[in-house]
Design a protein around this motif. Structure first.
Motif, mmCIF file in Angstrom:
data_model
loop_
_atom_site.group_PDB
_atom_site.id
_atom_site.type_symbol
_atom_site.label_atom_id
_atom_site.label_comp_id
_atom_site.label_asym_id
_atom_site.label_seq_id
_atom_site.Cartn_x
_atom_site.Cartn_y
_atom_site.Cartn_z
ATOM 1 N N VAL A 59 0.837 -1.202 0.000
ATOM 2 C CA VAL A 59 0.000 0.000 0.000
ATOM 3 C C VAL A 59 0.868 1.246 0.000
ATOM 4 C CG1 VAL A 59 -1.651 1.352 1.339
ATOM 5 C CG2 VAL A 59 -1.968 -1.123 1.073
ATOM 6 N N GLN A 60 1.909 1.240 0.843
ATOM 7 C CA GLN A 60 2.792 2.402 0.920
ATOM 8 C C GLN A 60 3.531 2.613 -0.404
ATOM 9 O OE1 GLN A 60 5.256 1.545 4.268
ATOM 10 N NE2 GLN A 60 3.623 1.875 5.779
ATOM 11 N N THR A 61 3.979 1.517 -1.010
ATOM 12 C CA THR A 61 4.687 1.620 -2.294
ATOM 13 C C THR A 61 3.768 2.174 -3.373
ATOM 14 O OG1 THR A 61 6.138 -0.235 -1.744
ATOM 15 C CG2 THR A 61 5.917 0.337 -4.075
ATOM 16 N N ALA A 62 2.520 1.685 -3.401
ATOM 17 C CA ALA A 62 1.560 2.180 -4.384
ATOM 18 C C ALA A 62 1.298 3.670 -4.202
ATOM 19 C CB ALA A 62 0.264 1.397 -4.284
ATOM 20 N N SER A 63 1.200 4.087 -2.930
ATOM 21 C CA SER A 63 0.958 5.499 -2.641
ATOM 22 C C SER A 63 2.125 6.362 -3.114
ATOM 23 C CB SER A 63 0.730 5.688 -1.144
ATOM 24 O OG SER A 63 0.531 7.060 -0.843
ATOM 25 N N LEU A 64 3.356 5.893 -2.821
ATOM 26 C CA LEU A 64 4.541 6.638 -3.260
ATOM 27 C C LEU A 64 4.611 6.713 -4.777
ATOM 28 C CD1 LEU A 64 7.232 5.279 -0.765
ATOM 29 C CD2 LEU A 64 6.217 7.564 -0.796
ATOM 30 N N THR A 65 4.237 5.621 -5.447
ATOM 31 C CA THR A 65 4.241 5.609 -6.917
ATOM 32 C C THR A 65 3.255 6.623 -7.462
ATOM 33 O OG1 THR A 65 4.876 3.269 -6.955
ATOM 34 C CG2 THR A 65 3.897 4.183 -8.959
ATOM 35 N N GLN A 66 2.060 6.663 -6.816
ATOM 36 C CA GLN A 66 1.061 7.636 -7.242
ATOM 37 C C GLN A 66 1.570 9.065 -7.055
ATOM 38 O OE1 GLN A 66 -2.472 6.599 -4.997
ATOM 39 N NE2 GLN A 66 -3.434 5.804 -6.869
ATOM 40 N N ILE A 73 3.865 14.396 -13.628
ATOM 41 C CA ILE A 73 2.877 15.060 -14.494
ATOM 42 C C ILE A 73 2.912 16.572 -14.285
ATOM 43 C CG2 ILE A 73 0.399 15.346 -14.921
ATOM 44 C CD1 ILE A 73 0.114 12.338 -14.276
ATOM 45 N N ALA A 74 2.989 16.968 -13.001
ATOM 46 C CA ALA A 74 3.048 18.400 -12.696
ATOM 47 C C ALA A 74 4.316 19.031 -13.266
ATOM 48 C CB ALA A 74 2.986 18.618 -11.182
ATOM 49 N N ALA A 75 5.438 18.313 -13.153
ATOM 50 C CA ALA A 75 6.706 18.821 -13.685
ATOM 51 C C ALA A 75 6.643 18.953 -15.195
ATOM 52 C CB ALA A 75 7.856 17.899 -13.276
ATOM 53 N N ASP A 76 6.050 17.957 -15.856
ATOM 54 C CA ASP A 76 5.910 18.011 -17.318
ATOM 55 C C ASP A 76 5.046 19.193 -17.742
ATOM 56 O OD1 ASP A 76 7.491 15.798 -17.592
ATOM 57 O OD2 ASP A 76 5.820 14.382 -17.848
ATOM 58 N N ALA A 77 3.962 19.403 -17.017
ATOM 59 C CA ALA A 77 3.063 20.510 -17.342
ATOM 60 C C ALA A 77 3.767 21.846 -17.160
ATOM 61 C CB ALA A 77 1.809 20.448 -16.468
ATOM 62 N N SER A 78 4.559 21.948 -16.067
ATOM 63 C CA SER A 78 5.299 23.186 -15.808
ATOM 64 C C SER A 78 6.351 23.427 -16.880
ATOM 65 C CB SER A 78 5.964 23.108 -14.429
ATOM 66 O OG SER A 78 6.726 24.273 -14.181
ATOM 67 N N ALA A 79 7.058 22.342 -17.255
ATOM 68 C CA ALA A 79 8.090 22.471 -18.291
ATOM 69 C C ALA A 79 7.465 22.875 -19.620
ATOM 70 C CB ALA A 79 8.849 21.153 -18.438
ATOM 71 N N LYS A 80 6.312 22.289 -19.943
ATOM 72 C CA LYS A 80 5.618 22.623 -21.187
ATOM 73 C C LYS A 80 5.179 24.084 -21.182
ATOM 74 C CE LYS A 80 1.721 21.245 -24.100
ATOM 75 N NZ LYS A 80 0.563 20.328 -24.244
#
Length: 234
Positions: A59-66, A73-80
């Motif tokens: 559960v913790q690993t899944a949360s960290l992955t999310q 995604i946020a970094a990609d949007a900011s870079a774009k």
């Protein structure tokens, strides 16, 4: 596993420790009713505690992955967004530079047209060599007066500089070693004949030839003078 379907992914890798610490703080430091946040943390801690130890790690690993995916995604949007902003800025700068270049080219073209018009007007106002009366001899002042009437005013000083260096305005000057002759020290001297048969005795004919030579070879007397200064001949 049904109890973690809603709350399980809300509990990150360090949430359990933080939750326990928060509950302990509330229990030890508060004498009143626990706050809503404390109750929520306690509920989340209870949910995590109900999950077997092996599944807690999943559960913790899944949360960290999310979380990592969301950050990516946020970094990609900011870079774009930054790239689009930089492209807009560059396009604006390019447009301004292009406009300035066009304006500069137009300004230079107008200057050239003005200079050409002035030169043409000046030349049309000059006298031809044949319009001067023939004399048996000419003084330096008379020869210079002829030149002023034949050479465009904007070019006269450059023209005069060359004649000064070549012959000191002596239309009969002869170079003893080479045979160069006249105001412009033409070599061979017979070159003057293209301007008139009286080239040996008429300084106006020599002036006509010298002006034609400078215009034809260099573009103007001033360009001829610039060459003379760099090479000491023309």
């Amino acid at each position: 596993m049904s109890r973690i379907s809603v709350r399980g992914f809300a509990v990150a890798s360090a949430t359990a420790v933080t939750t326990v610490g928060a509950i302990t703080g509330v229990a030890s430091g508060s004498t009143g009713q626990p706050s809503n946040d404390a109750e929520a943390l306690a509920n989340e801690a209870t949910l995590l505690a109900d999950i077997p130890a092996g599944q807690q790690a999943q559960v913790q690993t899944a949360s960290l992955t999310q979380q990592a995916d969301a950050q990516a995604i946020a970094a990609d949007a900011s870079a774009k967004k930054d790239a689009e902003e930089a492209a807009r800025k560059q396009a604006a700068e390019d447009a301004i530079a292009k406009q300035k270049a066009a304006e500069e080219a137009e300004r230079k073209a107008k200057e050239r047209e003005k200079e050409e018009a002035e030169t043409k007007a000046s030349r049309s106002a000059t006298r031809d060599a044949t319009s001067f009366s023939v004399q048996s001899s000419y003084s330096v002042a008379q020869i210079q007066a002829m030149a002023r009437q034949m050479v465009p005013s904007a070019q006269f000083q450059c023209f005069s500089n060359i004649v000064n260096h070549e012959s000191s305005w002596n239309y009969k000057a002869v170079n003893a070693s080479s045979g160069a002759y006249g105001l412009f020290q033409a070599l061979p001297a017979s070159k003057y004949s293209s301007a008139g048969s009286d080239w040996q005795t008429n300084p106006a004919t020599q002036i006509k030839w010298g002006l034609s030579y400078m215009d034809g070879r260099y573009g103007s007397p001033c360009e001829a003078w610039a060459f003379w200064q760099a090479n000491h001949w023309y």
